[in-house]
Design an enzyme around this catalytic site. Structure first.
Site, PDB file in Angstrom:
ATOM      1  N   LYS C  76       0.877  -1.172   0.000  1.00 41.33           N
ATOM      2  CA  LYS C  76       0.000   0.000   0.000  1.00 41.33           C
ATOM      3  C   LYS C  76       0.914   1.222   0.000  1.00 41.33           C
ATOM      4  CE  LYS C  76      -3.896   2.018   2.592  1.00 41.33           C
ATOM      5  NZ  LYS C  76      -4.779   1.849   3.750  1.00 41.33           N
ATOM      6  N   SER C 151      -9.608   2.181   2.935  1.00 39.66           N
ATOM      7  CA  SER C 151      -8.688   2.922   2.086  1.00 39.66           C
ATOM      8  C   SER C 151      -7.719   2.036   1.302  1.00 39.66           C
ATOM      9  CB  SER C 151      -7.890   3.896   2.938  1.00 39.66           C
ATOM     10  OG  SER C 151      -7.071   3.206   3.850  1.00 39.66           O
ATOM     11  N   SER C 175      -9.895  -0.287   7.047  1.00 39.10           N
ATOM     12  CA  SER C 175      -9.263  -0.097   5.731  1.00 39.10           C
ATOM     13  C   SER C 175      -8.618  -1.332   5.118  1.00 39.10           C
ATOM     14  CB  SER C 175      -8.222   1.016   5.804  1.00 39.10           C
ATOM     15  OG  SER C 175      -8.871   2.266   5.794  1.00 39.10           O
TER      16      SER C 175
END
Lengths: 95, 481, 484
Positions: C76, C151, C175
């Site tokens: 990420k 996210s 997330s």
């Protein structure tokens, strides 16, 4: 609690955020909505409840006083917006 | 109208750790800009702080030394504001729960009495970097080497009533942190910095007046001057019907005045909250005990002991315990000399202090070591040299000519204690000055001094005065026939 | 190759079916061809990947291969990667080449993984849809008209689209779990303090926790083995031994006591999603698990408490983006004040600014006690609810989200409505507990996630339960049409 444009401007100043004048009412509306959501917390009595800093109630670990870092100025300043003579440059600070 | 001054001081003490409070970067002073600012100090995305154990110990040590409460649990908070030399946009400090609270320091007043000054709190925090305002094409340069240096902020109660008291408190605090070896005390380099909160009120008024914070008063002299200027400014303002505004003022040493930086309305809203990257700091009984063991004899206790153990008066004891280094030096001299406490005090306070002062050297750089000075005192005591000759030896030691015995030997300064040798000189002098002999025998016993002087001169100052006197009296016979 | 799980790839590499270099080349080509469909990657790092793959093959040749040697992964884009852009999905850090590696990145490197690139995300991890990314939204491989969740939306989309078998994510309020659920993959949020946060760009420090995302529980265990553990650089990281998370995967779950929090099955839960969860409960029952209803009366306050704590911490964490030492600086600032305000005003997107403003307000003079302190107290009440429940049961089970993936743009104008979609995930972050989401079926043609919540540091038990479930179900193997 509902926020007006003046309060939004004041908060934006505290946070050093430039915000388009015409978007301020929109922000005021959104922020007021969030605050209304947040105020649901008031439904519960928290008198005497210790605020939770860490889920495990752990305490601070201490690091031995040893110098472990070496000079990496060049590496760090390669990604800086403006430098000169090893210094970071910013618009003149008036004291 | 009689006015009373009320002063509280906030002192920032840089702690003498090797590495920073939350990172492993060096705290050494004077490095090239930004060469000692690591990823954590720069506040790069993703970095995290880890607390330096030594900084905690030093804070605890200070707390114990001022008889304060050391918090079993203290909390770091973020003080949020934007400034270019504050890399993260917040300073990690302590707010609601400081590590040290409710201590005190006793200061000596000019009238000989002591006064207890309350210390509200002392908390750990990180220092900011430096802004350099030299011209970089209209820009300001930022050096973050200092960012993250551990500070202990020591906040006094508003117990001080004059600039003199404020200075006495500061000096006492300065001496204490150096005794504790938690700060190098170097005010030029900013290791010991002071802000003063000053207000005035009518005598007898139970309420404090509006206070003004004076920043940047970083020498004892400036503290006194800045406070005096500010007190006068406030009194003048009030007497002419004006009002004191709560504000922050900056002391300008060149102009000897304070000027406004920002008013209360412009003050920052710091949005303190507990730093979620750091956990509560626990000081348990074990740590407390371990730190207590490292506590040195404190200045007040040492002064008391010097008076009792060495028979010094209060003034001498105060001077000799002003710094731990000086007190150690003195005690070393006493030991070396075999217990000559009073002469040691005189020599340290007069000859040594004078020489240091003249040469601009620090005690630690003194060419005359305590061993040397102790030996010298011994030689005076055992009659090898006179006090007067000793000064000559001291000077030679100062100039690096060696140990006292070496110098005495090399320069031939030993007092002549050989009776035959002195007798020969006495005979010579008597023979050469018949007129004076006549006068002496006629009853002018003051002439004895003349003979002493002459023999001394002939001996190059090395004749033992007591021996010489005795011999002269014997040879000249009783005065006044 | 791209349809294999990490465990399968690991076996194939060890068996010499193909090399790490071949595998890496295959996936890089696939990313090149298919990333445009899902926008899962912000940055692809082919040179570094090929180099790492060669090194992995060389290590294997020397007999030094571990289970993750040569396994391609992606991070990420909030994990700092030395020499590689770490954007956090923000214009603010579009030019930020990290000068260091996050601890998680370093550990996965040491374990021999091959990083293919950095995945798309909501700006600074603030969002539940990936729509706040400066690089455009990642898309749900099951339906490109729908969000992948957020996210860690890019991470979830990348795994679901078979672009990479495993990724890292971060979970502040759901997330990892929410996008895993919406994209039909598995994701684990470890106990707060289990995985180092050093080098993981902070959103809300007291809630953030990095974790793995992959196709199934076995792969999560393999990744977590490398990621978890004490880090002296993170004060909030817990010094506690790390078990081998793969060791207990196959153990029987007969007699496992699972709690069903009634608040997770009340109004607001979509009926089709509820059916999927009910079926999963039946499956677990067949595996020998015993169910019991429990109550978490204070979890209803988790969204309000979260929207104080997270923005408050974020407002302070994001103050370092000031245009001085790194990141975006506005053109021709008039003065210092102008530089701060415009750099931050132009560098941050609308949602980030909104949250900074909320957080700044909540911390400002006179409001700290009413908001932040209150929220931290509510937080303790929420945790106590869980502690009580765990006195009766070994883990909790419920839906990960109240509904399946929503359409792109559907909620952008109503932040509060979007916040409420995280109602089932947020309480876990406030309490610091480990939790995971695994695929449990489909509703309206879109994947549904099942959430398992464990006791502190009980990741191994969660993985065990998930693995047993995945051995008797096939939901985790379902592939989005067109990405086979």
């Amino acid at each position: 609690m509902s926020l007006g444009p003046a309060e939004v401007k004041n908060i934006a100043h505290l946070a050093r955020l430039a915000i388009d004048e015409d978007l301020i009412p929109e922000y005021a509306k959104n922020l007021s909505g969030i605050l209304a959501l947040v105020e649901q917390m008031n439904a519960v009595d928290t008198e005497g409840v210790e605020p939770m800093a860490h889920p495990m109630d752990a305490t601070q670990r201490l690091r031995p006083d040893v110098v472990t870092e070496t000079n990496q100025r060049e590496r760090f300043q390669r990604i800086a917006p403006a430098t000169e003579a090893g210094l970071y440059l910013v618009p003149r600070v008036i004291e | 109208m009689e006015w009373e001054t009320v002063i509280g001081l906030e002192v920032h003490v840089q702690l003498l750790t090797r590495s920073k409070i939350f990172s492993g970067a060096s705290t050494a002073y004077g490095a090239e800009p930004n060469t000692q600012a690591c990823a954590v100090d720069l506040g790069l995305p993703g970095v995290l702080p880890v607390l330096n154990e030594e900084a905690v110990r030093m804070a605890v040590k200070f707390g114990l030394a001022i008889g304060a409460e050391v918090a079993p649990r203290s909390v770091f908070a973020r003080k949020n504001y934007f400034y270019p030399d504050l890399p993260k946009g917040y300073q990690i400090s302590q707010y609601e729960l400081p590590i040290v609270a409710r201590g005190h320091l006793d200061i000596d007043l000019e009238d000989g009495t002591t006064k207890r000054i309350g210390i509200t709190r002392a908390h750990l925090e990180e220092d900011a970097g430096k802004s350099l305002h030299e011209d970089f094409a209209g820009m300001t340069g930022i050096d973050l080497n200092r960012a993250g240096t551990p500070l202990l902020e020591i906040v006094s109660e508003p117990d001080l009533r004059s600039a003199k008291e404020a200075v006495a408190y500061l000096k006492k605090l300065h001496s204490l942190v150096m005794y504790l070896e938690i700060c190098d005390g170097n005010m030029q380099e900013g290791s010991f910095r002071c802000d003063a909160n000053v207000s005035v009120r009518r005598k007898g008024d139970p309420k404090f007046g509006t206070r003004v914070e004076i920043k940047n008063v970083n020498s004892f002299r400036f503290v006194e001057r800045a406070i005096n200027y500010e007190v006068e400014r406030q009194i003048e303002l009030l007497e002419s019907g004006g009002k004191v505004v709560q504000e922050t003022r900056l002391y300008d040493a060149n102009r000897d005045e304070t000027r406004s930086m920002r008013t209360k309305e412009e003050a920052n809203d710091y949005r303190y909250f507990p730093d979620p990257d750091l956990l509560p700091v626990v000081v348990d009984a074990e740590l407390l005990a371990r730190v207590r063991e490292t506590l040195p004899e404190l200045p007040d206790a040492k002064r008391q002991r010097f008076m009792e153990e060495y028979g010094l008066n209060q003034y001498d004891a105060t001077v000799l315990t002003a710094t731990r280094e000086l007190a150690d030096y003195y005690e070393h001299v006493v030991r070396e000399s075999g217990g000559l406490a009073k002469p040691a005090a005189n020599w340290v306070m007069v000859e040594l202090a004078g020489a240091l002062n003249k040469s601009g050297l620090e005690l630690r750089d003194s060419p005359v070591t305590p061993q040397m000075l102790g030996q010298l005192l011994k030689r005076i005591q055992d009659g090898t040299i006179s006090g007067k000759i000793a000064k000559e030896v001291f000077e030679a030691m100062w100039n690096g000519e060696g140990e006292p015995d070496e110098i005495i030997e090399k320069r031939g300064l030993k007092q002549v204690t050989d009776v035959a040798a002195i007798e020969a000189l006495v005979d010579q002098v008597i023979a050469a000055n018949p007129a004076q002999v006549e006068q002496y025998r006629a009853g002018k016993d003051k002439v004895l001094g003349f003979f002493v002087g002459q023999v001394m001169k002939a001996s190059g100052g090395k004749a033992n005065p007591a021996q010489l006197n005795e011999l002269l009296r014997k040879k000249l016979g009783p005065a006044g026939g | 190759m791209h349809d294999k799980t990490i465990a399968e790839l690991s076996a194939a590499l060890q068996a010499g079916e193909f090399s790490a270099l071949e595998l890496t080349q295959h996936l890089l080509a696939r990313i090149e061809a298919r990333n445009g469909d899902v926008n899962a990657f912000i940055t692809v790092t082919p040179e570094l990947a090929l180099e790492a793959a060669k090194a992995a093959d060389a290590a294997r040749a020397r007999g030094e291969a571990g289970p993750l040697t040569g396994i391609p992964i992606a991070h990420k884009d909030l994990f700092c990667t030395d020499g590689v852009r770490t954007s956090c999905g923000s214009k603010m850090l579009d030019n930020f080449i990290s000068p260091y590696d996050a601890t998680v990145v370093e550990r996965l490197k040491v374990a021999g993984t091959v990083m293919l690139g950095k995945t798309n995300m909501d700006e600074f991890a603030m969002g539940s849809s990936n729509e706040t990314s400066y690089y455009g939204p990642a898309k749900n491989p099951w339906d490109p008209q729908r969000v992948p969740g957020g996210s860690s939306g890019g991470s979830a989309a990348a795994v679901a689209a078979r672009l990479v078998p495993g990724v890292t994510g971060s979970d502040t309020g759901g997330s990892i779990r929410q996008p895993a659920a919406l994209c039909g993959i598995s994701g684990l949020k470890p106990t707060y303090g289990r995985v180092s946060r050093y080098g993981m760009v902070a959103f809300a420090s007291s809630l953030d926790q990095g974790g793995p995302m992959a196709r199934n529980a076995e792969d999560l265990a393999l990744l977590l083995n490398a990621m978890a553990g004490f880090d002296p650089k993170d004060s909030t990281c817990i010094d506690r031994p790390v078990p081998d998370y793969t060791a207990r995967l196959a153990a029987s779950i007969k007699g496992l006591k699972i709690g069903l929090p009634k608040e997770y099955f009340s109004e607001g839960l979509d009926a089709d999603v509820a059916k999927v969860i009910d079926a999963a409960i039946e499956e677990f029952r067949r595996l020998g698990a015993e169910f019991k209803e429990v109550s978490l009366p204070n979890v209803k306050l988790s969204v309000p408490a979260y929207y104080v704590i997270a923005p408050a911490e974020a407002s302070s964490n994001l103050s370092r983006y000031d245009g001085v030492r790194f990141g975006y600086r506005c053109e021709n600032p008039r003065d210092l004040e102008d530089m701060y305000k415009r750099s931050r005003g132009e560098g941050f997107g609308a949602e980030v600014k909104r949250r900074i403003l909320v957080g700044t307000y909540a911390l400002s003079a006179g409001y700290y006690d009413a908001y932040y302190r209150k929220a931290q107290q509510v937080r303790r009440l929420i945790r106590e609810d869980f502690v009580k429940a765990f006195a009766e049961v070994d883990m909790l089970l419920g839906p990960t989200t109240p509904d399946v993936a929503f359409r792109l743009g559907e909620m952008v104008d109503d932040p509060v409505r979007m916040y409420l979609t995280d109602v089932y995930t947020i309480a876990v972050n406030l309490a610091g507990l480990p939790a995971m989401s695994i695929p449990a079926g489909f509703a309206k043609g879109m994947p549904v996630g099942l959430q398992l919540i464990g006791r502190d540091f009980d990741e191994a038990r969660l993985l065990n339960a998930a693995h047993k479930y995945q051995q008797v179900t096939d939901w985790h193997n379902a592939c989005p049409p067109g990405f086979e």
